[in-house]
Design a protein around this motif. Structure first.
Motif, PDB file in Angstrom:
ATOM      1  N   ILE A  54       0.841  -1.205   0.000  1.00 11.76           N
ATOM      2  CA  ILE A  54       0.000   0.000   0.000  1.00 11.76           C
ATOM      3  C   ILE A  54       0.873   1.250   0.000  1.00 11.76           C
ATOM      4  N   GLU A  55       1.945   1.224   0.786  1.00  9.17           N
ATOM      5  CA  GLU A  55       2.861   2.371   0.801  1.00  9.17           C
ATOM      6  C   GLU A  55       3.505   2.590  -0.560  1.00  9.17           C
ATOM      7  N   MET A  56       3.898   1.509  -1.230  1.00  8.11           N
ATOM      8  CA  MET A  56       4.489   1.640  -2.564  1.00  8.11           C
ATOM      9  C   MET A  56       3.482   2.195  -3.562  1.00  8.11           C
ATOM     10  N   ALA A  57       2.221   1.777  -3.428  1.00  9.08           N
ATOM     11  CA  ALA A  57       1.183   2.294  -4.328  1.00  9.08           C
ATOM     12  C   ALA A  57       0.932   3.775  -4.061  1.00  9.08           C
ATOM     13  N   GLU A  58       1.006   4.198  -2.796  1.00  7.61           N
ATOM     14  CA  GLU A  58       0.848   5.624  -2.476  1.00  7.61           C
ATOM     15  C   GLU A  58       1.980   6.439  -3.088  1.00  7.61           C
ATOM     16  N   GLU A  59       3.192   5.895  -3.041  1.00  2.00           N
ATOM     17  CA  GLU A  59       4.341   6.586  -3.637  1.00  2.00           C
ATOM     18  C   GLU A  59       4.242   6.642  -5.157  1.00  2.00           C
ATOM     19  N   ALA A  60       3.533   5.681  -5.749  1.00  2.00           N
ATOM     20  CA  ALA A  60       3.365   5.645  -7.206  1.00  2.00           C
ATOM     21  C   ALA A  60       2.163   6.465  -7.648  1.00  2.00           C
ATOM     22  N   ASP A  61       1.591   7.251  -6.759  1.00  2.00           N
ATOM     23  CA  ASP A  61       0.477   8.163  -7.056  1.00  2.00           C
ATOM     24  C   ASP A  61      -0.799   7.455  -7.518  1.00  2.00           C
ATOM     25  N   TYR A  62      -1.181   6.419  -6.800  1.00  3.60           N
ATOM     26  CA  TYR A  62      -2.471   5.790  -7.065  1.00  3.60           C
ATOM     27  C   TYR A  62      -3.604   6.577  -6.416  1.00  3.60           C
ATOM     28  N   GLY A  63      -3.271   7.489  -5.548  1.00  2.25           N
ATOM     29  CA  GLY A  63      -4.263   8.332  -4.902  1.00  2.25           C
ATOM     30  C   GLY A  63      -5.170   7.539  -3.981  1.00  2.25           C
ATOM     31  N   ALA A  64      -6.474   7.753  -4.143  1.00  2.00           N
ATOM     32  CA  ALA A  64      -7.466   7.080  -3.299  1.00  2.00           C
ATOM     33  C   ALA A  64      -7.511   5.576  -3.560  1.00  2.00           C
TER      34      ALA A  64
END
Length: 154
Positions: A54-64
């Motif tokens: 989840i943290e990696m996805a947040e860093e990849a700008d998946y947003g919500a």
């Protein structure tokens, strides 16, 4: 070293269970142990796999939608385990029945009166037969019964 110690400590709990307990009490102890193991595995999968994903996805700008890649992977794994349990023969759940049926099958295929040791070939043959007859405890029972009938009626 700490991980080894904690693992050994957890496994050593079996030595604290007194002998001579009824099957009902042993079953309850097993249920508690399985529940604890499941909880530990869920916690380990979250903190070691899902939270970093989840943290990696947040860093990849998946947003919500930063939870989506982890959720898809988690659900995909759950579906895989469910389907494996559904498709594999019941012999995988009962090694004793599996080995007994394999030994009877091998003894019937041999010309000797004594059953030969179970080999991976004979065990695979019985497992394949059980899979073809569909996932059912009756499949192995039917195979064993058929083998007994063939042995008694040459």
């Amino acid at each position: 070293c700490f991980t080894w110690f904690v693992t050994a400590l957890g496994a050593g709990v079996v030595f604290l269970i007194p002998p001579g307990l009824s099957e009902k009490v042993e079953g309850k102890i097993l249920d508690v142990g399985l529940g604890a193991a499941a909880g530990i595995m869920l916690a380990a999968s979250y903190w070691s796999l899902l939270a970093p994903a989840i943290e990696m996805a947040e860093e990849a700008d998946y947003g919500a939608w930063s939870f989506a890649p982890a959720a898809v992977g988690f659900l995909g794994g759950a579906i895989f385990v469910f389907m494996a349990d559904f498709l594999l023969p019941d012999a995988a759940d009962s090694p004793e029945a599996y080995l007994q049926a394999a030994a009877k099958d091998q003894a019937d295929s041999d010309d000797t009166a004594e059953p030969a040791p179970v080999t991976s070939t004979s065990a695979s043959k019985v497992a394949g037969e059980g899979l073809r007859q569909r996932k059912s405890g009756a499949a192995l029972t039917a195979a064993a019964t058929r083998n007994e009938q063939e042995a008694s009626n040459p």
